[in-house]
Design a protein around this motif. Structure first.
Motif, PDB file in Angstrom:
ATOM      1  N   GLY A  97     -10.204  -0.960  -0.019  1.00  0.00           N
ATOM      2  CA  GLY A  97     -10.114   0.471  -0.288  1.00  0.00           C
ATOM      3  C   GLY A  97     -11.235   1.297   0.294  1.00  0.00           C
ATOM      4  N   LYS A 157      -2.727   0.251  -4.149  1.00  0.00           N
ATOM      5  CA  LYS A 157      -2.446  -1.092  -3.647  1.00  0.00           C
ATOM      6  C   LYS A 157      -1.861  -1.897  -4.796  1.00  0.00           C
ATOM      7  CE  LYS A 157      -4.681  -5.007  -1.328  1.00  0.00           C
ATOM      8  NZ  LYS A 157      -5.951  -5.511  -0.777  1.00  0.00           N
ATOM      9  N   TYR A 194       0.867  -1.179   0.000  1.00  0.00           N
ATOM     10  CA  TYR A 194       0.000   0.000   0.000  1.00  0.00           C
ATOM     11  C   TYR A 194       0.903   1.228   0.000  1.00  0.00           C
ATOM     12  CZ  TYR A 194      -3.658  -3.196   1.643  1.00  0.00           C
ATOM     13  OH  TYR A 194      -4.544  -4.229   1.762  1.00  0.00           O
ATOM     14  N   TYR A 197      -5.643  -1.662  -6.831  1.00  0.00           N
ATOM     15  CA  TYR A 197      -6.530  -0.502  -6.913  1.00  0.00           C
ATOM     16  C   TYR A 197      -5.730   0.769  -6.680  1.00  0.00           C
ATOM     17  CZ  TYR A 197      -7.037  -0.201  -1.746  1.00  0.00           C
ATOM     18  OH  TYR A 197      -6.824  -0.083  -0.400  1.00  0.00           O
ATOM     19  N   LYS A 222      -6.904   4.829  -5.529  1.00  0.00           N
ATOM     20  CA  LYS A 222      -8.039   5.692  -5.211  1.00  0.00           C
ATOM     21  C   LYS A 222      -7.559   6.992  -4.584  1.00  0.00           C
ATOM     22  CE  LYS A 222     -11.290   1.942  -4.251  1.00  0.00           C
ATOM     23  NZ  LYS A 222     -12.326   1.462  -3.363  1.00  0.00           N
TER      24      LYS A 222
END
Length: 173
Positions: free
Chosen positions: A146, A87, A66, A96, A98
């Motif tokens: 997330g 991630k 992360y 992902y 975000k």
């Protein structure tokens, strides 16, 4: 950096030169050998609207990394009203990525995030309120998917304290 066996995973800020205002985030892997350090990859993540500052990295028990960062608006190079979480798996592929908006002020993410015993990402940032300049410390807990699980705001304003600036976070592991 995160050390996992003989591999070292790292996050970094990438810009075209030292005075560049457009800053990307990098995620890389270094392998430590007996006579050489090799770099299998450095993945560069960019965004057309935001630069990435104050990066941090943590790894969970499934070897997923992360990376967190403060996001700064490229159009004015001053507005910092959000943070970003990416991630990645150990081959550098994005699971992902975000951006999370923060209302009511400008923020600076701490350059240290951690994974707790429940596998949740914990990060902190300092926030200066737009209206009165009040400084708070915000703590955010994000699940493996997330989704924000918890967000607390801590106001340190008693006995002439005018706010604090977080530089790291620790958790219950």
């Amino acid at each position: 950096i995160v050390v996992n066996g003989s591999d070292v995973y790292f996050s970094m800020e990438i810009a075209s030169n030292v005075s560049a205002t457009a800053v990307d985030v990098g995620f890389g892997k270094a392998t430590i050998g007996t006579s050489a350090i090799t770099i299998p990859y450095i993945k560069q993540i960019s965004n057309t609207v935001y630069s990435f500052l104050n990066t941090s990295i943590a790894m969970d028990e499934f070897d997923e990394a992360y990376i967190t960062a403060t996001t700064r608006l490229k159009s004015d190079n001053t507005t910092t009203t959000g943070f970003w979480v990416g991630k990645f798996n150990t081959t550098g592929d994005v699971i992902y990525n975000k951006r999370y908006a923060v209302a009511g002020g400008s923020i600076t993410a701490a350059s240290k995030c951690v994974i707790d015993i429940f596998g949740d990402l914990n990060l902190t940032f300092g926030k200066t309120a737009t209206g009165d300049g009040n400084k708070t410390t915000e703590i955010v807990k994000i699940g493996y998917d997330g989704v924000i699980k918890n967000h607390t705001s801590n106001d340190f304003n008693l006995n002439n304290i005018e706010g604090i600036t977080p530089f790291a976070i620790a958790s219950d592991n």
